[in-house]
Design a protein around this motif. Structure first.
Motif, PDB file in Angstrom:
ATOM      1  N   GLY A 178       0.796  -1.011   0.026  1.00 56.88           N
ATOM      2  CA  GLY A 178      -0.063  -0.081   0.081  1.00 56.88           C
ATOM      3  C   GLY A 178       0.870   1.311  -0.006  1.00 56.88           C
ATOM      4  N   MET A 179       2.100   1.137  -0.042  1.00 61.15           N
ATOM      5  CA  MET A 179       3.014   2.252  -0.119  1.00 61.15           C
ATOM      6  C   MET A 179       2.831   3.106  -1.709  1.00 61.15           C
ATOM      7  N   LYS A 180       2.642   4.337  -1.575  1.00 58.57           N
ATOM      8  CA  LYS A 180       2.498   4.978  -2.741  1.00 58.57           C
ATOM      9  C   LYS A 180       3.564   5.336  -3.457  1.00 58.57           C
ATOM     10  N   TRP A 181       4.002   5.052  -4.859  1.00 62.08           N
ATOM     11  CA  TRP A 181       5.389   5.189  -5.471  1.00 62.08           C
ATOM     12  C   TRP A 181       5.278   6.640  -5.903  1.00 62.08           C
ATOM     13  N   ILE A 182       6.340   7.502  -5.648  1.00 61.73           N
ATOM     14  CA  ILE A 182       6.189   8.773  -6.539  1.00 61.73           C
ATOM     15  C   ILE A 182       7.435   8.700  -7.021  1.00 61.73           C
ATOM     16  N   PRO A 183       7.694   8.599  -8.371  1.00 58.45           N
ATOM     17  CA  PRO A 183       8.660   8.249  -9.213  1.00 58.45           C
ATOM     18  C   PRO A 183       9.739   9.582  -9.360  1.00 58.45           C
ATOM     19  N   GLY A 184      10.764   9.240  -9.850  1.00 56.45           N
ATOM     20  CA  GLY A 184      11.908  10.418 -10.128  1.00 56.45           C
ATOM     21  C   GLY A 184      12.619  10.825  -8.793  1.00 56.45           C
ATOM     22  N   ASN A 185      13.600  11.944  -9.150  1.00 51.11           N
ATOM     23  CA  ASN A 185      14.204  12.794  -8.336  1.00 51.11           C
ATOM     24  C   ASN A 185      15.247  11.762  -7.588  1.00 51.11           C
ATOM     25  N   GLN A 186      15.586  10.699  -8.160  1.00 55.43           N
ATOM     26  CA  GLN A 186      16.316   9.636  -7.446  1.00 55.43           C
ATOM     27  C   GLN A 186      15.844   9.069  -6.222  1.00 55.43           C
ATOM     28  N   GLY A 187      14.586   8.947  -6.078  1.00 53.67           N
ATOM     29  CA  GLY A 187      13.834   8.450  -4.859  1.00 53.67           C
ATOM     30  C   GLY A 187      13.644   9.385  -3.598  1.00 53.67           C
ATOM     31  N   THR A 188      14.184  10.779  -3.735  1.00 54.69           N
ATOM     32  CA  THR A 188      13.849  11.390  -2.537  1.00 54.69           C
ATOM     33  C   THR A 188      12.539  11.933  -2.293  1.00 54.69           C
ATOM     34  N   ASP A 189      11.829  11.708  -3.455  1.00 54.57           N
ATOM     35  CA  ASP A 189      10.373  12.027  -3.023  1.00 54.57           C
ATOM     36  C   ASP A 189       9.238  10.917  -2.698  1.00 54.57           C
ATOM     37  N   CYS A 190       9.912   9.870  -2.785  1.00 54.39           N
ATOM     38  CA  CYS A 190       9.377   8.635  -2.741  1.00 54.39           C
ATOM     39  C   CYS A 190       9.304   7.981  -1.283  1.00 54.39           C
ATOM     40  N   PRO A 191       8.017   8.026  -0.762  1.00 57.04           N
ATOM     41  CA  PRO A 191       7.887   7.578   0.826  1.00 57.04           C
ATOM     42  C   PRO A 191       8.418   6.040   1.044  1.00 57.04           C
ATOM     43  N   GLY A 192       8.669   5.254  -0.164  1.00 51.40           N
ATOM     44  CA  GLY A 192       9.168   3.887  -0.164  1.00 51.40           C
ATOM     45  C   GLY A 192      10.399   3.841  -0.492  1.00 51.40           C
ATOM     46  N   ASN A 193      11.121   4.906  -0.434  1.00 52.94           N
ATOM     47  CA  ASN A 193      12.486   4.987  -0.601  1.00 52.94           C
ATOM     48  C   ASN A 193      13.491   4.361   0.650  1.00 52.94           C
ATOM     49  N   PRO A 209      18.738  12.987 -14.626  1.00 53.19           N
ATOM     50  CA  PRO A 209      17.389  14.027 -14.359  1.00 53.19           C
ATOM     51  C   PRO A 209      17.248  14.700 -15.501  1.00 53.19           C
ATOM     52  N   HIS A 210      17.955  15.205 -16.405  1.00 53.19           N
ATOM     53  CA  HIS A 210      17.374  15.877 -17.627  1.00 53.19           C
ATOM     54  C   HIS A 210      16.799  15.055 -18.512  1.00 53.19           C
ATOM     55  N   ILE A 211      16.608  13.751 -18.196  1.00 54.44           N
ATOM     56  CA  ILE A 211      15.854  12.973 -19.199  1.00 54.44           C
ATOM     57  C   ILE A 211      14.150  13.259 -18.637  1.00 54.44           C
ATOM     58  N   CYS A 212      14.074  13.652 -17.784  1.00 52.07           N
ATOM     59  CA  CYS A 212      12.580  14.084 -17.028  1.00 52.07           C
ATOM     60  C   CYS A 212      12.066  15.021 -18.078  1.00 52.07           C
ATOM     61  N   LYS A 213      12.695  15.764 -18.553  1.00 49.30           N
ATOM     62  CA  LYS A 213      12.308  17.049 -19.395  1.00 49.30           C
ATOM     63  C   LYS A 213      11.818  16.591 -20.540  1.00 49.30           C
ATOM     64  N   CYS A 266       3.498  10.337 -13.950  1.00 44.78           N
ATOM     65  CA  CYS A 266       4.774  10.956 -13.234  1.00 44.78           C
ATOM     66  C   CYS A 266       4.821  12.395 -12.782  1.00 44.78           C
ATOM     67  N   PRO A 267       4.826  12.612 -11.679  1.00 50.06           N
ATOM     68  CA  PRO A 267       4.793  14.221 -11.607  1.00 50.06           C
ATOM     69  C   PRO A 267       5.935  14.857 -11.884  1.00 50.06           C
ATOM     70  N   HIS A 268       7.061  14.225 -12.417  1.00 50.85           N
ATOM     71  CA  HIS A 268       8.223  15.223 -13.027  1.00 50.85           C
ATOM     72  C   HIS A 268       8.207  15.150 -14.312  1.00 50.85           C
ATOM     73  N   ALA A 269       7.440  14.462 -15.039  1.00 49.72           N
ATOM     74  CA  ALA A 269       7.332  14.331 -16.461  1.00 49.72           C
ATOM     75  C   ALA A 269       7.299  15.614 -17.030  1.00 49.72           C
ATOM     76  N   GLY A 270       8.230  16.022 -18.107  1.00 48.38           N
ATOM     77  CA  GLY A 270       8.397  17.326 -18.744  1.00 48.38           C
ATOM     78  C   GLY A 270       9.025  18.539 -18.034  1.00 48.38           C
TER      79      GLY A 270
END
Length: 66
Positions: free
Chosen positions: A6-21, A44-48, A55-59
């Motif tokens: 039940g852990m929500k995945w928040i992708p990107g930012n090298q895991g710093t935003d993800c509570p499951g990290n 990280p430039h790939i997120c652009k 993904c909240p970091h897309a674009g």
């Protein structure tokens, strides 16, 4: 997206935003569609250019990167 515990995945930012990290509780990080975004090897430039609407970091570049 969520893992089996039940852990929500928040992708990107090298895991710093993800509570499951770090997986303090039972988690399934290795099953996460975004696991590559959380590794130290992620560029990280790939997120652009990411077009994943879930993904909240897309674009955009994650905070602290250019």
């Amino acid at each position: 997206m969520m893992d089996a515990a039940g852990m929500k995945w928040i992708p990107g930012n090298q895991g710093t935003d993800c509570p499951g990290n770090g997986c303090d509780a039972e988690c399934c990080c290795d099953e996460c569609d975004y696991m590559l975004c959380c590794l130290d090897t992620h560029q990280p430039h790939i997120c652009k250019t990411c077009a994943d609407i879930r993904c909240p970091h897309a674009g955009k570049s994650p905070e602290g990167t250019t």
